[in-house]
Design a protein around this motif. Structure first.
Motif, PDB file in Angstrom:
ATOM      1  N   ASP A 142      19.818  27.423   9.504  1.00  0.00           N
ATOM      2  CA  ASP A 142      18.914  27.949  10.529  1.00  0.00           C
ATOM      3  C   ASP A 142      18.185  29.192  10.041  1.00  0.00           C
ATOM      4  O   ASP A 142      16.983  29.368  10.298  1.00  0.00           O
ATOM      5  N   SER A 143      18.878  30.066   9.314  1.00  0.00           N
ATOM      6  CA  SER A 143      18.252  31.278   8.772  1.00  0.00           C
ATOM      7  C   SER A 143      17.199  30.928   7.726  1.00  0.00           C
ATOM      8  O   SER A 143      16.101  31.501   7.718  1.00  0.00           O
ATOM      9  N   ILE A 144      17.519  29.993   6.862  1.00  0.00           N
ATOM     10  CA  ILE A 144      16.563  29.589   5.815  1.00  0.00           C
ATOM     11  C   ILE A 144      15.359  28.912   6.442  1.00  0.00           C
ATOM     12  O   ILE A 144      14.215  29.200   6.087  1.00  0.00           O
ATOM     13  N   ARG A 145      15.599  28.030   7.390  1.00  0.00           N
ATOM     14  CA  ARG A 145      14.488  27.346   8.068  1.00  0.00           C
ATOM     15  C   ARG A 145      13.575  28.362   8.760  1.00  0.00           C
ATOM     16  O   ARG A 145      12.348  28.276   8.665  1.00  0.00           O
ATOM     17  N   ASP A 150       8.551  31.549   8.909  1.00  0.00           N
ATOM     18  CA  ASP A 150       7.932  32.868   8.908  1.00  0.00           C
ATOM     19  C   ASP A 150       6.969  33.045   7.740  1.00  0.00           C
ATOM     20  O   ASP A 150       5.973  33.760   7.857  1.00  0.00           O
ATOM     21  N   LEU A 151       7.274  32.410   6.613  1.00  0.00           N
ATOM     22  CA  LEU A 151       6.414  32.495   5.432  1.00  0.00           C
ATOM     23  C   LEU A 151       5.236  31.543   5.506  1.00  0.00           C
ATOM     24  O   LEU A 151       4.429  31.459   4.589  1.00  0.00           O
ATOM     25  N   LYS A 152       5.134  30.800   6.614  1.00  0.00           N
ATOM     26  CA  LYS A 152       4.029  29.861   6.853  1.00  0.00           C
ATOM     27  C   LYS A 152       3.978  28.733   5.835  1.00  0.00           C
ATOM     28  O   LYS A 152       2.908  28.230   5.480  1.00  0.00           O
ATOM     29  N   CYS A 153       5.152  28.345   5.338  1.00  0.00           N
ATOM     30  CA  CYS A 153       5.242  27.213   4.422  1.00  0.00           C
ATOM     31  C   CYS A 153       5.397  25.931   5.230  1.00  0.00           C
ATOM     32  O   CYS A 153       5.884  25.954   6.353  1.00  0.00           O
ATOM     33  N   ASP A 154       4.975  24.832   4.633  1.00  0.00           N
ATOM     34  CA  ASP A 154       5.167  23.530   5.259  1.00  0.00           C
ATOM     35  C   ASP A 154       6.571  23.043   4.926  1.00  0.00           C
ATOM     36  O   ASP A 154       6.993  23.086   3.771  1.00  0.00           O
ATOM     37  N   ILE A 155       7.271  22.579   5.937  1.00  0.00           N
ATOM     38  CA  ILE A 155       8.624  22.078   5.752  1.00  0.00           C
ATOM     39  C   ILE A 155       8.587  20.569   5.533  1.00  0.00           C
ATOM     40  O   ILE A 155       7.999  19.835   6.322  1.00  0.00           O
ATOM     41  N   VAL A 156       9.206  20.134   4.441  1.00  0.00           N
ATOM     42  CA  VAL A 156       9.408  18.720   4.169  1.00  0.00           C
ATOM     43  C   VAL A 156      10.901  18.484   4.381  1.00  0.00           C
ATOM     44  O   VAL A 156      11.726  18.941   3.592  1.00  0.00           O
TER      45      VAL A 156
END
Length: 190
Positions: A142-145, A150-156
């Motif tokens: 949860d912290s990493i997600r 927050d870094l505005k990266c796209d999650i795959v």
């Protein structure tokens, strides 16, 4: 230019299995800093272990991840990282309140699409090197997600599939084919 692809997420989510399978397919990989540190500390009788001195462990992981990025800067075209700088930065922010600007630097060093391995209860097991519980692994995820968002990266999100299907998913998602003319046994560890 090298595309540095970070694979992170829940402990026991299959990241290392995926990284090793990608290496067997000929892709360039960087093993998880944390596992290398645990092996080094055990061999030397050191105390920078997550269950003894988490802060020392995280600072070592941060430095190792920075060294990995520097060493792989000129590799091409794609490098996969099993955990890395982000994981250490999240841990240091949580444990020691160290801001990301001090750990990650001004620019996120990985591709803006980050692979996250979600909690997968059937895949999780405690080992001598992974002593935390599944509940703690979920909190870490949860912290990493949250940091990736927050870094505005796209999650795959890595799907709950067998390893061959996961490799195919990653290669398809990032438009990759098995590198030609590469001896995978020589490319596993930088």
């Amino acid at each position: 230019m090298t595309d540095h692809i970070l694979i992170t997420g829940c402990s026991g989510g299959g990241k290392t299995t995926l990284i090793n399978a990608l290496a067997k397919r000929g892709h360039l990989i960087v093993p998880e800093p944390g596992l290398r540190i645990v092996q080094d500390e055990r061999a030397s009788g050191g105390s920078a272990l997550p269950w003894i001195d988490m802060a020392a462990f995280l600072w070592r992981a941060l430095e190792m991840a920075k060294a990995d990025l520097a060493r792989m800067a000129d590799q091409s075209p794609t490098v996969f990282y099993d955990r890395g700088l982000l994981d250490a930065a999240v841990g240091l922010k949580t444990l020691c309140d160290v801001p990301f600007c001090e750990t990650l630097g001004p620019v996120f060093p990985y591709a803006t699409r980050v692979i996250l391995a979600p909690p997968w209860r059937n895949n999780f097991e405690q080992t001598d090197d992974r002593q935390h519980s599944f509940k703690e692994a979920k909190r870490e995820y949860d912290s990493i997600r949250g940091a990736v968002q927050d870094l505005k990266c796209d999650i795959v999100t890595l799907p709950f599939l067998d390893i061959a299907a996961r490799v195919a998913f990653v290669e398809r998602t990032f438009g990759l084919k098995r590198p030609l003319g590469i001896n995978p046994t020589n490319r596993r560890k930088p």
